[in-house]
Scaffold this active site. Structure first.
Site, mmCIF file in Angstrom:
data_model
loop_
_atom_site.group_PDB
_atom_site.id
_atom_site.type_symbol
_atom_site.label_atom_id
_atom_site.label_comp_id
_atom_site.label_asym_id
_atom_site.label_seq_id
_atom_site.Cartn_x
_atom_site.Cartn_y
_atom_site.Cartn_z
ATOM 1 N N ASP A 271 12.405 56.141 93.077
ATOM 2 C CA ASP A 271 11.612 57.037 92.238
ATOM 3 C C ASP A 271 10.708 57.867 93.148
ATOM 4 O O ASP A 271 9.899 57.314 93.895
ATOM 5 C CB ASP A 271 10.780 56.173 91.286
ATOM 6 C CG ASP A 271 9.945 56.996 90.319
ATOM 7 O OD1 ASP A 271 9.702 58.193 90.584
ATOM 8 O OD2 ASP A 271 9.518 56.426 89.309
ATOM 9 N N ILE A 272 10.825 59.169 93.076
ATOM 10 C CA ILE A 272 10.078 60.029 94.005
ATOM 11 C C ILE A 272 8.568 59.901 93.800
ATOM 12 O O ILE A 272 7.798 60.100 94.742
ATOM 13 C CB ILE A 272 10.556 61.505 93.896
ATOM 14 C CG1 ILE A 272 10.169 62.279 95.156
ATOM 15 C CG2 ILE A 272 10.033 62.178 92.635
ATOM 16 C CD1 ILE A 272 10.862 63.616 95.299
ATOM 17 N N ASN B 272 10.678 73.651 86.089
ATOM 18 C CA ASN B 272 11.288 74.835 85.464
ATOM 19 C C ASN B 272 10.299 75.983 85.617
ATOM 20 O O ASN B 272 9.153 75.776 86.015
ATOM 21 C CB ASN B 272 11.663 74.573 84.003
ATOM 22 C CG ASN B 272 10.488 74.157 83.174
ATOM 23 O OD1 ASN B 272 9.487 74.866 83.101
ATOM 24 N ND2 ASN B 272 10.570 72.993 82.555
ATOM 25 N N GLY C 120 13.251 64.953 83.050
ATOM 26 C CA GLY C 120 13.733 64.512 84.351
ATOM 27 C C GLY C 120 12.610 64.204 85.325
ATOM 28 O O GLY C 120 11.584 63.627 84.960
ATOM 29 N N VAL C 121 12.811 64.625 86.554
ATOM 30 C CA VAL C 121 11.847 64.305 87.600
ATOM 31 C C VAL C 121 10.509 65.003 87.336
ATOM 32 O O VAL C 121 9.436 64.462 87.652
ATOM 33 C CB VAL C 121 12.448 64.646 88.993
ATOM 34 C CG1 VAL C 121 12.545 66.124 89.229
ATOM 35 C CG2 VAL C 121 11.674 63.957 90.091
ATOM 36 N N ASP C 122 10.551 66.171 86.720
ATOM 37 C CA ASP C 122 9.339 66.921 86.378
ATOM 38 C C ASP C 122 8.441 66.080 85.448
ATOM 39 O O ASP C 122 7.239 65.898 85.706
ATOM 40 C CB ASP C 122 9.783 68.226 85.684
ATOM 41 C CG ASP C 122 8.683 69.258 85.548
ATOM 42 O OD1 ASP C 122 7.550 68.992 85.958
ATOM 43 O OD2 ASP C 122 8.972 70.342 85.021
ATOM 44 N N SER D 146 18.318 70.494 90.875
ATOM 45 C CA SER D 146 19.333 71.103 89.976
ATOM 46 C C SER D 146 20.459 70.163 89.534
ATOM 47 O O SER D 146 21.305 70.567 88.740
ATOM 48 C CB SER D 146 19.981 72.363 90.588
ATOM 49 O OG SER D 146 19.075 73.442 90.574
ATOM 50 N N THR D 147 20.477 68.921 90.037
ATOM 51 C CA THR D 147 21.641 68.066 89.745
ATOM 52 C C THR D 147 21.492 67.232 88.479
ATOM 53 O O THR D 147 22.363 66.413 88.173
ATOM 54 C CB THR D 147 21.946 67.118 90.925
ATOM 55 O OG1 THR D 147 20.856 66.180 91.050
ATOM 56 C CG2 THR D 147 22.139 67.874 92.213
ATOM 57 N N TYR E 104 20.026 70.612 85.004
ATOM 58 C CA TYR E 104 20.641 71.889 85.384
ATOM 59 C C TYR E 104 22.095 71.752 85.827
ATOM 60 O O TYR E 104 22.717 72.739 86.233
ATOM 61 C CB TYR E 104 19.796 72.608 86.432
ATOM 62 C CG TYR E 104 18.515 73.236 85.888
ATOM 63 C CD1 TYR E 104 18.223 73.194 84.525
ATOM 64 C CD2 TYR E 104 17.608 73.870 86.724
ATOM 65 C CE1 TYR E 104 17.051 73.768 84.028
ATOM 66 C CE2 TYR E 104 16.441 74.449 86.232
ATOM 67 C CZ TYR E 104 16.169 74.397 84.881
ATOM 68 O OH TYR E 104 15.018 74.972 84.404
HETATM 69 P P1 ADP Z 1 17.019 69.815 87.297
HETATM 70 O O1 ADP Z 1 16.524 70.468 86.031
HETATM 71 O O2 ADP Z 1 16.630 70.589 88.543
HETATM 72 O O3 ADP Z 1 18.459 69.451 87.233
HETATM 73 P P2 ADP Z 1 16.249 67.019 86.817
HETATM 74 O O4 ADP Z 1 14.909 66.428 86.896
HETATM 75 O O5 ADP Z 1 16.951 67.002 85.511
HETATM 76 O O6 ADP Z 1 16.108 68.495 87.431
HETATM 77 O O7 ADP Z 1 17.201 66.287 87.844
HETATM 78 C C1 ADP Z 1 17.157 66.449 89.256
HETATM 79 C C2 ADP Z 1 17.533 65.127 89.906
HETATM 80 O O8 ADP Z 1 16.399 64.271 89.891
HETATM 81 C C3 ADP Z 1 18.656 64.368 89.191
HETATM 82 O O9 ADP Z 1 19.574 63.899 90.181
HETATM 83 C C4 ADP Z 1 17.924 63.208 88.520
HETATM 84 O O10 ADP Z 1 18.749 62.055 88.424
HETATM 85 C C5 ADP Z 1 16.787 62.972 89.506
HETATM 86 N N1 ADP Z 1 15.593 62.266 89.009
HETATM 87 C C6 ADP Z 1 15.142 62.094 87.745
HETATM 88 N N2 ADP Z 1 13.994 61.389 87.751
HETATM 89 C C7 ADP Z 1 13.708 61.114 89.062
HETATM 90 C C8 ADP Z 1 12.651 60.407 89.747
HETATM 91 N N3 ADP Z 1 11.642 59.832 89.083
HETATM 92 N N4 ADP Z 1 12.708 60.342 91.102
HETATM 93 C C9 ADP Z 1 13.710 60.922 91.799
HETATM 94 N N5 ADP Z 1 14.714 61.603 91.224
HETATM 95 C C10 ADP Z 1 14.727 61.686 89.866
#
Ligand code: ADP
Length: 170
Positions: free
Chosen positions: A12-13, A26, A34-36, A124-125, A128
């Site tokens: 987890d980042i 975004n 997601g990560v945001d 983006s993975t 997006y």
């Molecule tokens: P985007 O809209 O750019 O695709 P996302 O957040 O949906 O952004 O996904 C980008 C990547 O981050 C995906 O591979 C997702 O699995 C990953 N991700 C989601 N939550 C976390 C987290 N807490 N830490 C690290 N990576 C994450």
């Protein structure tokens, strides 16, 4: 070439002890899934306050795709969050350069901040829909070739599939 050290972590980042973590934001900068969503939840309201201030000043129309901007890390262990907006995957248009720009611009902002270590998600993975193997290849190539004073880039991959894709790309 730079002396940059690239490491891979599955996790987890928001839990990383680095100087800056990168958010796959975004263009509204006002939060998303997601990560945001995870970064805003873990870092607390100071990050959203800073994003609102950016919207009220330099980024009235939002942050363009491929660009990056820094805010406080709030309650995160990382001092900074660097927000970047990845391109939505397209089967008909090659947006590779925009995705590469996210990594390059984030490192440029990191250099402005003077930080030594930066953690990236796989931009983006997720929502997006960029195919993970291609997203990993672009991420690794771009960071390897970037002109930056950052000493360590850590890719933080949320699941096994993403981790494997980055390990293969590396
Ligand atoms: P985007 O809209 O750019 O695709 P996302 O957040 O949906 O952004 O996904 C980008 C990547 O981050 C995906 O591979 C997702 O699995 C990953 N991700 C989601 N939550 C976390 C987290 N807490 N830490 C690290 N990576 C994450």
């Amino acid at each position: 070439m730079t002396g940059i050290v690239i490491t891979l972590v599955r996790g987890d980042i928001t839990e990383q002890s680095v100087d800056a973590i990168v958010n796959a934001a975004n263009s509204s900068l006002l939060g998303g899934g997601g990560v945001d969503g995870a970064i805003h939840r873990a870092g607390g309201p100071a990050i959203l306050d800073a994003c609102r201030a950016l919207r009220a000043s330099h980024y009235g129309k939002g942050l363009p795709t491929g660009k990056a901007v820094a805010t406080t890390g709030g309650e995160l262990s990382a001092r900074w969050v660097i927000h970047t907006v990845g391109p939505v995957w397209s089967a008909t248009e090659d947006r590779t350069e925009l995705l590469a720009s996210c990594y390059r611009e984030s490192l440029r902002v990191a250099d402005e901040l003077g930080v030594g270590s930066v953690a990236f998600p796989a931009i983006s993975t997720g929502i997006y829909r960029w195919p993970i193997d291609d997203g990993a290849r672009i991420a690794v190539e771009t960071v390897r070739n970037a002109k930056t004073a950052v000493a360590e880039v850590r890719f933080v991959l949320f699941d096994e599939r993403a981790y494997t894709a980055f390990a293969n790309a590396l």
